[in-house]
Design a protein around this motif. Structure first.
Motif, short mmCIF file in Angstrom:
data_model
loop_
_atom_site.label_atom_id
_atom_site.label_comp_id
_atom_site.label_asym_id
_atom_site.label_seq_id
_atom_site.Cartn_x
_atom_site.Cartn_y
_atom_site.Cartn_z
N SER A 425 0.85 -1.18 0.00
CA SER A 425 0.00 0.00 0.00
C SER A 425 0.89 1.24 0.00
O SER A 425 2.11 1.15 0.20
CB SER A 425 -0.90 0.01 1.23
OG SER A 425 -0.12 0.13 2.41
N THR A 455 0.41 -3.38 -10.63
CA THR A 455 -0.34 -3.17 -9.39
C THR A 455 -1.57 -4.05 -9.36
O THR A 455 -2.07 -4.49 -10.41
CB THR A 455 -0.78 -1.70 -9.25
OG1 THR A 455 -1.59 -1.35 -10.39
CG2 THR A 455 0.40 -0.76 -9.16
N ARG A 456 -2.06 -4.29 -8.16
CA ARG A 456 -3.31 -5.03 -7.95
C ARG A 456 -4.04 -4.39 -6.78
O ARG A 456 -3.42 -4.11 -5.74
CB ARG A 456 -3.04 -6.51 -7.64
CG ARG A 456 -2.28 -7.24 -8.75
CD ARG A 456 -1.81 -8.60 -8.30
NE ARG A 456 -0.80 -9.14 -9.21
CZ ARG A 456 -0.07 -10.23 -8.97
NH1 ARG A 456 -0.24 -10.89 -7.83
NH2 ARG A 456 0.82 -10.63 -9.85
N LYS A 457 -5.31 -4.15 -6.97
CA LYS A 457 -6.13 -3.51 -5.92
C LYS A 457 -5.52 -2.19 -5.48
O LYS A 457 -5.48 -1.86 -4.30
CB LYS A 457 -6.27 -4.45 -4.71
CG LYS A 457 -6.89 -5.79 -5.01
CD LYS A 457 -6.94 -6.67 -3.77
CE LYS A 457 -7.51 -8.04 -4.09
NZ LYS A 457 -7.54 -8.94 -2.89
N ASN A 458 -4.99 -1.45 -6.48
CA ASN A 458 -4.37 -0.14 -6.23
C ASN A 458 -3.14 -0.23 -5.33
O ASN A 458 -2.76 0.77 -4.70
CB ASN A 458 -5.40 0.83 -5.62
CG ASN A 458 -6.48 1.21 -6.59
OD1 ASN A 458 -6.22 1.41 -7.78
ND2 ASN A 458 -7.71 1.28 -6.09
N GLN A 459 -2.52 -1.40 -5.27
CA GLN A 459 -1.31 -1.59 -4.48
C GLN A 459 -0.21 -2.19 -5.36
O GLN A 459 -0.50 -2.89 -6.33
CB GLN A 459 -1.58 -2.49 -3.27
CG GLN A 459 -2.61 -1.92 -2.30
CD GLN A 459 -2.80 -2.80 -1.08
OE1 GLN A 459 -1.97 -2.83 -0.19
NE2 GLN A 459 -3.92 -3.50 -1.04
#
Length: 636
Positions: A425, A455-459
């Motif tokens: 994050s 990125t995945r899930k905005n992370q």
């Protein structure tokens, strides 16, 4: 000495294999070695509390019989170094090799073309101005003015080597004579020695200066308590506010077995949260670590653990830091020392795991990770002839990260992925940025990262983290300088070994209600932690006052695997604590030496463990010293 230093640097190019620092031979009496170090230190400073504040002051290594070249000074005084204390100085002396006459002779013989035992002014001028640390012509001339006694333009290098050796010896002798001649200085830094060493197997002898007092008889308490051996008083003619006497205190480990804290049988049904982190060893020997906030929604039974985090993929070879001791202090109250209250700390151990179980009331708590640093100490950085390659080029000419570097980055990702979800994050990435660059990544920059890297899930994913570092290398044309800055900040050496960091994992199990655990800040020498350490010791140990000195208090806490001591000084004069661990077995000291002394200033707050010192003027005006002895087994 400046000339000798440069000559040593220049001729060292002739025998690089033998000029590597191999450490001084182990002294038959470590206390003698320590006395030589202190005598050398006090030729420049008036007190061992003073710190070396410049590379030039580090030249006092000459007073300890060493002949440091500029390369040696640069090794120990890096661009990020601001000061070195007396413990650092002792460690450097221990690891730096004294100048050996036979090494110098071998180098000179290579320059002696005729083999007649002499070197001409011209020959020496060529060598010293073109090799190693190049000298100026005036410095070469100065050597001849010292060594060419018959002014024939030739240097008798055998005689010159003897002169160099004798000068180094004379420096040491002069320093010792000065210490011996100044009775007050010697007494302040060593105290009065016992006639015979303590006979306990695991002991710490602490010498604390005392104001003049009548002679007291020797007192020996029963086994398992603190022994106070009173030395004779000073003559009345020497009495003054600054004068002092010494008492010795011997502290032995308790023989009582501790009951291990069993993991709750139904723990799989408890609510669980966890968070990773790491201890980072700083240049001054201090420890930096994340601090956490624990929120307990309702009064509940809590099982709290901390343990080193194993990053090794091989079961038969765990990570090197798995033996580092860890603990967590739980503090309630506001973020100020006056308002904080020590609630508990993990003091029971199960292998590498440190545990606590009890009831916590509903509220918010601060979790402060802690290590004594007995097994996480600053190591002398050995010169690496060829550092590990971080970046190479593929067959198509494109830059790529090497396999070794990718492995190190993967481990770093594992450490900074605090919640263990396999993604970074913005908050997690910012702790990494703060550690490595001291800066924050804002929302706009984070949006750019998400556009350019995986990125995945905005992370940020692990692959995205690799791509980010590859871009950094590419922007600099493959120059690894900045990459090494990042790696060293994360505890790696030039062999890509994590030697100055210890990743850890905190687990919190809550029987009633879901606790939450969040990282808060990256701190070094946190004042609340220092206060919690003192309170954890003073609240669980019996206080001893030194006879004739009610304002010097000794607190000793004996845990399952640790002996911790606080010396509290409430007097108006400086107190010197002389510690002798030579009789200890199966123990590691947080100071890294068996014999050492530390001066505690009058009526100032000083918490000291390992080589990190924190002065804190707020709160009660009190001086105290805190040091640790880590037990390697139950039988010590």
């Amino acid at each position: 000495h400046h000339i000798f230093e440069n000559l040593d640097a220049a001729v060292s190019a002739e025998f690089s294999a033998s000029s590597q620092s191999i450490g001084m031979q182990k002294c038959t009496d470590e206390e003698t070695f320590y006395m030589h170090c202190r005598a050398a230190y006090l030729t420049v400073f008036r007190s061992s509390l003073a710190s070396i504040s410049s590379k030039h002051q580090l030249c006092l290594l000459q007073q300890a019989g060493r002949n440091p070249s500029q390369a040696t000074l640069n090794k120990h005084w890096t661009p990020s170094t601001t000061k070195l204390n007396f413990d650092d100085f002792c460690e450097i002396v221990k690891n730096e090799r004294p100048t050996e006459v036979h090494d110098l002779m071998r180098a000179f013989r290579k320059m002696d073309i005729n083999g007649d035992g002499y070197i001409s002014h011209n020959e020496l001028h060529i060598v010293l101005t073109s090799r190693g640390e190049k000298m100026a012509a005036k410095e070469v001339d100065a050597i001849f003015s010292l060594a060419d006694t018959n002014k024939d333009g030739k240097l008798d290098y055998a005689e010159f080597c003897r002169l160099l050796e004798s000068t180094a010896e004379q420096c040491q002798i002069a320093a010792l004579e000065r210490l011996e001649a100044d009775a007050k200085l010697k007494r302040q830094n060593f105290g009065n020695e016992l006639d015979s060493p303590p006979k306990s197997l695991a002991s710490t002898a602490v010498t604390v200066p005392q104001p003049p007092h009548k002679t007291e008889p020797d007192i020996t308490l029963k086994k398992g308590t603190t022994d106070l051996c009173r030395s004779s008083s000073r003559p009345s003619s020497a009495r003054s506010r600054r004068s002092s006497l010494s008492n010795a205190i011997t502290m032995a480990a308790s023989n009582t077995k501790s009951v291990k804290l069993a993991e709750p049988t139904s723990i799989q049904d408890w609510h669980h949260t966890c968070m990773k982190g790491s201890f980072f060893l700083e240049e001054d020997g201090g420890i930096t670590s994340l601090q956490y906030r624990l929120t307990v929604p309702q009064t509940a039974t809590v099982y709290l653990t901390i343990r080193p985090l194993n990053l090794s993929q091989r079961l038969e070879k765990p990570s090197s830091w798995m033996s580092v001791d860890t603990a967590v202090f739980v503090v309630s109250g506001k973020d100020t020392k006056e308002d904080s209250t020590l609630v508990c700390f993990t003091e029971s151990r199960d292998k590498e795991k440190c545990c606590w179980k009890g009831e916590l009331s509903a509220g918010t708590y601060c979790l402060l990770p802690f290590t004594t640093s007995c097994r996480l100490r600053k190591r002398t950085r050995k010169s690496v002839s060829k550092p590990v390659t971080l970046v190479n080029r593929t067959d198509t000419g494109e830059l790529d990260l090497t396999r070794d570097f990718r492995g190190a980055l993967s481990d770093i990702f594992e450490v900074i992925d605090l919640d263990g979800n396999g993604l970074l994050s913005l908050e997690e990435y910012n702790f990494f940025e703060l550690r490595t660059s001291g800066e924050n990544c804002d929302e706009e920059a984070w949006a750019v990262c998400k556009e350019n890297f995986d990125t995945r899930k905005n992370q940020l994913s692990r692959q995205g983290f690799m791509e980010l570092n590859l871009m950094e290398a590419s922007e600099r044309g493959g120059d690894p300088t900045d990459l090494w800055v990042t790696l060293e900040a994360m505890g790696y050496n030039r062999n890509l070994e994590m030697v100055e960091a210890c990743p850890f994992l905190i687990d919190v199990y809550c029987e009633e209600g879901q606790c939450t655990l969040q990282p808060v800040s990256l701190e070094s020498g946190h004042r609340i932690l220092n206060t919690a350490l003192q309170r954890s010791i003073t609240a669980r140990s019996e206080v001893k006052t030194l006879r004739g000195q009610e304002n010097v208090l000794v607190y000793t806490y004996r845990g399952e695997h640790r002996i911790s001591t606080v010396i509290a000084n409430k007097t108006n004069q400086k107190v010197t604590v002389h510690v002798n661990n030579e009789q200890s077995k199966n123990c590691s000291s947080s100071r890294g030496m068996s014999v050492f002394a530390v001066e505690v200033p009058a009526r100032t707050k000083m918490v000291r463990y390992c080589t990190h010192r924190t002065h804190c003027p707020i709160g009660p005006r009190l001086s105290c010293l805190l040091f640790f002895l880590l037990l390697d087994s139950a039988k010590c």
